[in-house]
Design an enzyme around this catalytic site. Structure first.
Site, short mmCIF file in Angstrom:
data_model
loop_
_atom_site.label_atom_id
_atom_site.label_comp_id
_atom_site.label_asym_id
_atom_site.label_seq_id
_atom_site.Cartn_x
_atom_site.Cartn_y
_atom_site.Cartn_z
N TYR A 75 0.86 -1.19 0.00
CA TYR A 75 0.00 0.00 0.00
C TYR A 75 0.89 1.23 0.00
CZ TYR A 75 -3.38 3.49 1.75
OH TYR A 75 -4.17 4.60 1.91
N LYS A 84 5.17 9.12 8.60
CA LYS A 84 5.01 8.56 9.95
C LYS A 84 6.09 9.06 10.93
CE LYS A 84 2.61 4.59 7.98
NZ LYS A 84 1.23 4.54 8.49
N ASP A 112 9.30 2.71 -0.90
CA ASP A 112 8.29 3.36 -0.05
C ASP A 112 8.65 3.02 1.40
OD1 ASP A 112 4.65 3.45 0.13
OD2 ASP A 112 6.21 4.00 1.57
P1 KE4 Z 1 -0.66 8.32 4.54
O1 KE4 Z 1 -1.21 9.01 3.31
O2 KE4 Z 1 -1.72 7.51 5.27
O3 KE4 Z 1 0.10 9.28 5.47
O4 KE4 Z 1 0.46 7.28 4.08
C1 KE4 Z 1 0.13 6.31 3.12
C2 KE4 Z 1 1.11 5.15 3.22
C3 KE4 Z 1 2.09 5.05 2.27
N1 KE4 Z 1 3.00 4.04 2.30
C4 KE4 Z 1 2.96 3.11 3.29
C5 KE4 Z 1 3.98 2.01 3.29
C6 KE4 Z 1 1.96 3.17 4.29
O5 KE4 Z 1 1.92 2.22 5.27
C7 KE4 Z 1 1.01 4.20 4.26
C8 KE4 Z 1 -0.10 4.31 5.29
N2 KE4 Z 1 -0.24 3.21 6.18
C9 KE4 Z 1 -1.58 3.01 6.72
C10 KE4 Z 1 -1.62 1.79 7.64
N3 KE4 Z 1 -0.91 0.67 7.22
C11 KE4 Z 1 -2.06 4.23 7.46
C12 KE4 Z 1 -3.30 4.05 8.28
C13 KE4 Z 1 -4.54 4.53 7.57
O6 KE4 Z 1 -4.65 4.34 6.35
O7 KE4 Z 1 -5.42 5.09 8.31
#
Ligand code: KE4
Length: 426
Positions: free
Chosen positions: A143, A266, A238
């Protein structure tokens, strides 16, 4: 009498779709209602009914120092009283940019944004602009945020063109997105043989954390590196989740692979909305205002978010930080694994730095299809039983867990004891 949590969830569904501002919070895959939190301190959180939990979600990864770390809170307070945002350069943005470039040699220049989605979306646009190519490769189960071109999931493994996994994503948006199986070297070689010189970029989670935790198998990342180099494709790591989570050098340092671009998020925001993408200078120079690839953001490099990020990065640079974090995380998974084995439960677990995966499966999964073989019902039963014991794991069998530097022996041992109690009457 309905609990405060129930009352709030009822009401929130009236004004917010599903009552949540991000779907994974909704408890949809584990069942039950999401928990409304009101306070966090160190390794603990309290819900609106006053129940406390040991927190292994840490806001999905940012809180490597735990909740409300005094240095982070102080940095935010001191910065905020001088103004929240200017929409103009500030010295601290330069300070954190220099620090990121110092900590990650693959990053010669970096651009700050406000979310991991923005970072991933921008890195892909930049890679396409730099190469003049359109095709991108991603891996099923990884993701990278909810950008249209990346929000796709393969129909079945091997080489396939993405089918949008979300409504509202037109076919033509994903016709250049190739989805492969994570850790599948043959599929990777086939894709490059077929599309090699038309591939703008490969984007990969160097340690996958969005299909539960799946580690790269021997040769996977190095093959990605070699194939991208051979074909002039941009390798994008990523590291939004793995960045400063699996080590001070991130996953690229752990596995000694030098990507062309990296996305971060994060941890670098310390709990505030901040992310970044950066890498080779020749690629980054294609970005506006000096290059033809446009990218922008009102709150990019926000001073308050940068202050939280800087305070966090200063702490994790301390000698021994990751050794301790890794030991504690290993202690947690070893204890829970022993408890499961003692009771004959099909269970395995692994940790990398401060992140971990629990699997209700005999062997640790190394692919999306093996993750899908895990017993989801058992995970959900474990999740709710642990929640009852005051232990909060991610409300999904397909997410990684996180330990912070302020999870101590007390928290780890309390968690293991809770698992022993639950498994003994499984
Ligand atoms: P954000 O747009 O949520 O800040 O980041 C997206 C993203 C991009 N790349 C990786 C590897 C990620 O894990 C994420 C976001 N992770 C999720 C949970 N696994 C965030 C939680 C959510 O979607 O509410």
């Amino acid at each position: 009498m309905a609990s405060r949590n129930q009352q709030l969830f009822e009401l929130s569904q009236k004004f917010i779709p599903g009552g949540v501002n991000s779907p994974v919070r909704a408890f949809k895959s584990v069942g039950g209602n999401p928990i409304f939190f009101q306070r966090g301190q160190g390794a603990h959180v309290w819900d609106v009914d006053g129940k406390s939990y040991i927190d292994y979600v840490g806001s999905w990864g940012p809180l490597i120092l735990g909740h409300a770390h005094p240095e982070v809170v102080k940095a935010v307070q001191n910065t905020a009283q001088n103004g929240l945002t200017f929409g103009a350069p500030t010295e601290t943005e330069l300070e954190i940019a220099e620090l990121i470039c110092e900590l990650l040699p693959s990053i010669e220049q970096v651009r700050l944004v406000s979310s991991g989605t923005e970072a991933g979306m921008s890195a892909i646009r930049l890679a396409r602009g730099y190469t003049g190519r359109s095709f991108i490769i991603k891996f099923e189960g990884c993701y990278h945020g909810h950008d249209d071109a990346l929000l796709v999931k393969a129909g079945s493994g091997a080489l396939t063109f993405g089918n949008p996994s979300s409504a509202g994503v037109p076919e033509e948006t994903v016709e250049h997105t190739i989805v492969l199986d994570y850790n599948d070297l043959a599929g990777l070689e086939e894709a490059f043989k077929k599309y090699g010189n038309d591939i703008a970029a490969v984007i990969v989670e160097p340690v996958a954390g969005n299909m539960n935790l799946v580690a790269p198998t021997e040769g996977f990342l190095s093959s990605l590196r070699d194939l991208c180099t051979q074909h002039g494709s941009v390798l994008v790591f990523d590291e939004v989740m793995t960045g400063f989570r699996v080590g001070l050098g991130c996953a690229q340092g752990l596995y000694q692979i030098k990507p062309d671009l990296t996305t971060l998020g994060k941890v670098i925001g310390g709990g505030m909305p901040m992310a970044a993408f950066g890498g080779r200078r020749d690629i980054m120079q294609c970005l506006a205002p000096i290059g033809p690839v446009y990218q922008a953001g009102t709150l990019s490099g926000n001073p308050v978010a940068v202050a939280a990020g800087l305070a966090t990065l200063k702490q994790i640079k301390e000698p021994g930080f990751y050794e301790q974090l890794g030991e504690k995380t290993q202690q947690l998974i070893n204890g829970v694994t022993v408890a499961a084995e003692k009771n004959g439960i099909n269970f395995s677990a692994q940790s990398i730095g401060g992140m971990f995966g629990f699997y209700f499966r005999k062997e640790i999964p190394v692919s999306f299809s093996e993750v899908m073989e895990c017993d989801k019902d058992s995970f959900n039963k474990f999740f709710h039983a642990m929640l009852h014991e005051g232990i909060y794991f991610a409300p999904s069998a397909f997410e990684a867990g996180f330990v912070s530097s302020v999870h101590g022996d007390t928290e780890i041992n309390q968690t293991i004891s809770a698992a022993e109690k639950i498994f003994s009457t499984w």
